[in-house]
Scaffold this motif. Sequence first.
Motif, short mmCIF file in Angstrom:
data_model
loop_
_atom_site.label_atom_id
_atom_site.label_comp_id
_atom_site.label_asym_id
_atom_site.label_seq_id
_atom_site.Cartn_x
_atom_site.Cartn_y
_atom_site.Cartn_z
N ALA A 256 -7.19 -22.64 -8.27
CA ALA A 256 -6.07 -21.73 -7.96
C ALA A 256 -6.58 -20.33 -7.64
N MET A 257 -7.63 -19.92 -8.31
CA MET A 257 -8.24 -18.63 -8.04
C MET A 257 -8.73 -18.54 -6.60
N TYR A 258 -9.42 -19.58 -6.17
CA TYR A 258 -10.00 -19.56 -4.83
C TYR A 258 -8.97 -19.72 -3.73
N ILE A 259 -7.85 -20.35 -4.04
CA ILE A 259 -6.80 -20.48 -3.02
C ILE A 259 -6.35 -19.11 -2.54
N GLY A 260 -6.13 -18.20 -3.49
CA GLY A 260 -5.72 -16.85 -3.12
C GLY A 260 -6.76 -16.14 -2.28
N LEU A 261 -8.03 -16.30 -2.64
CA LEU A 261 -9.09 -15.66 -1.87
C LEU A 261 -9.19 -16.25 -0.46
N GLU A 262 -8.90 -17.55 -0.32
CA GLU A 262 -8.95 -18.17 1.00
C GLU A 262 -7.88 -17.60 1.92
N PHE A 263 -6.71 -17.29 1.37
CA PHE A 263 -5.65 -16.70 2.20
C PHE A 263 -6.10 -15.37 2.79
N VAL A 264 -6.72 -14.53 1.96
CA VAL A 264 -7.18 -13.24 2.44
C VAL A 264 -8.29 -13.41 3.48
N ALA A 265 -9.24 -14.32 3.19
CA ALA A 265 -10.33 -14.55 4.13
C ALA A 265 -9.80 -15.00 5.49
N ALA A 266 -8.80 -15.89 5.48
CA ALA A 266 -8.22 -16.36 6.74
C ALA A 266 -7.54 -15.22 7.48
N GLY A 267 -6.83 -14.36 6.74
CA GLY A 267 -6.19 -13.22 7.37
C GLY A 267 -7.18 -12.26 8.00
N LEU A 268 -8.31 -12.06 7.32
CA LEU A 268 -9.34 -11.16 7.86
C LEU A 268 -9.98 -11.74 9.12
N LEU A 269 -10.17 -13.06 9.17
CA LEU A 269 -10.73 -13.67 10.36
C LEU A 269 -9.83 -13.49 11.58
N MET A 270 -8.52 -13.47 11.36
CA MET A 270 -7.59 -13.29 12.47
C MET A 270 -7.68 -11.90 13.08
N LYS A 271 -8.27 -10.96 12.34
CA LYS A 271 -8.45 -9.60 12.85
C LYS A 271 -9.30 -9.59 14.13
N ARG A 272 -10.16 -10.56 14.28
CA ARG A 272 -11.01 -10.60 15.47
C ARG A 272 -10.17 -10.72 16.75
N TRP A 273 -9.11 -11.50 16.67
CA TRP A 273 -8.28 -11.73 17.85
C TRP A 273 -7.04 -10.84 17.89
N PHE A 274 -6.56 -10.46 16.72
CA PHE A 274 -5.34 -9.64 16.65
C PHE A 274 -5.61 -8.43 15.74
N PRO A 275 -6.39 -7.47 16.21
CA PRO A 275 -6.81 -6.35 15.35
C PRO A 275 -5.68 -5.46 14.88
#
Length: 472
Positions: free
Chosen positions: A105-124
């Motif tokens: 459960a701890m890592y699920i939350g961190l994965e959401f943030v990591a995914a959001g940060l990766l989207m910054k490459r295409w939608f800064p």
Amino acid sequence: MVKETENHTQLQRTMKSRHLFMLSLGGMIGTGLFLGSGYAIGEAGPLGAILAYLVGGLLMYLSMVCLGELSVVMPVSGSFQAHAARFIGPATGFVLGWVYWLSWAMYIGLEFVAAGLLMKRWFPDVPTWIWCAIFIAVLFTINSLTTRAFAETEYWFAGIKVLAVILFIIIGAGAIFGVIKMESQATPYMSNFIGDGLFPAGITGVFISMMTVIFAFQGSEIMGVAAGETENPEKNIPKAIRNIVIRVLLFFVFSIFVLSALVPWKEAGVLESPFVTVFDMVGIPYAADIMNFVILTAILSVGNTGMFACTRVLFSLSESGMAPAAFKKLNKRRVPIYALLVTLAFALLSLLTSVIAADTVFVVLLAVSGIGGTLTWMAIAFAQYRFRRQYMREGGKLEDLQYRVRLFPFVPFLCIGMCLFIFGFMFFDSAQRTSLLWGLGFVAACYLYYYVMFTRRKAAVPVLPTTQENQL
């Protein structure tokens, strides 16, 4: 509104062997391979990293075959938690279930943030929290549908990762031996393996790397979590184990071989993603964007798998009287919806602690997450040992076991010994000692809580639900 009726009190057995295989891959092939592999090579050197992955693969294999024997005999959701409660003791089942749930459960939350940060490459210009909200809604919807819908989604999520790794190995091998010409350097052949000696970082570097590698393999045990929702578990579980062990070892070891041969080991540890570097070397257009998409898929796959695992572990804890009864209530699609909602809420809460309690609560949560997988593997091996001893003592015949561990009791003892070695190395490594002590302290607190809260009433122990029930 959740509705529980006579027709909706059991999980559905709709997963096939291919789903189990991809589900285990979804828990392993992620940022640990795509991003963390460079760290392993940088710490241990080329040959040392390969050795570390082989040892990590051996430990994974030992735990998987132990889990396979237990899951075929007792195919229940959240399997290893129920196995521990049945064959080691209710207190251990309680602790293992909650520690495992907490770590995922701890890592699920961190994965959401990591995914959001990766989207910054295409939608800064789009805030990260918006992408987090979108991904949360998507994964929650997938997990709240039928188990078959989740399994099919994860099958394709994991399929993208597998395809990317296979293409990487093929392209990289071509570059190593000159079949594919590289733009930035001459054909390396095997020069990176012999240039600085076999173990340029020393044997200590191999041990340090091994910790990272073993954590990367953790997630394979999720196959057991899904045992209670698998068609023909006595047939599909052994088949999935054979597939996962062989193919994962090939994927990981060949990937590390290619990376080590193409990227100098001193540079690998400081690269954000060595996979992107290799694709750039061979002149693949949009290499960074391709890998950004693959890593995004990997992150969402891990988050998806984690939500499934957490939900089923809570369901199993509730079934055995070690969690609130609401967690075993199913919606009309036979999904433990309250367990899913609580898991999602805790994942979001763990994100909050990373901001407002980063030096206290968040540190403890990370520490528990770091040792949760290794504790699970050790408990699986010990539960298999206890089961087999009980089975033979009560007159059971080995030929009646549809899947069994060979070389008993050497296999479970070796698995337990390797897990203890990991903890021992963590204790003597100053960089990891604090995490180990925090994690073990939390485990001790869970045992204490169990004995205080459950000594006045006997906790229910899961009932063997298979046709082999009369043998135990």
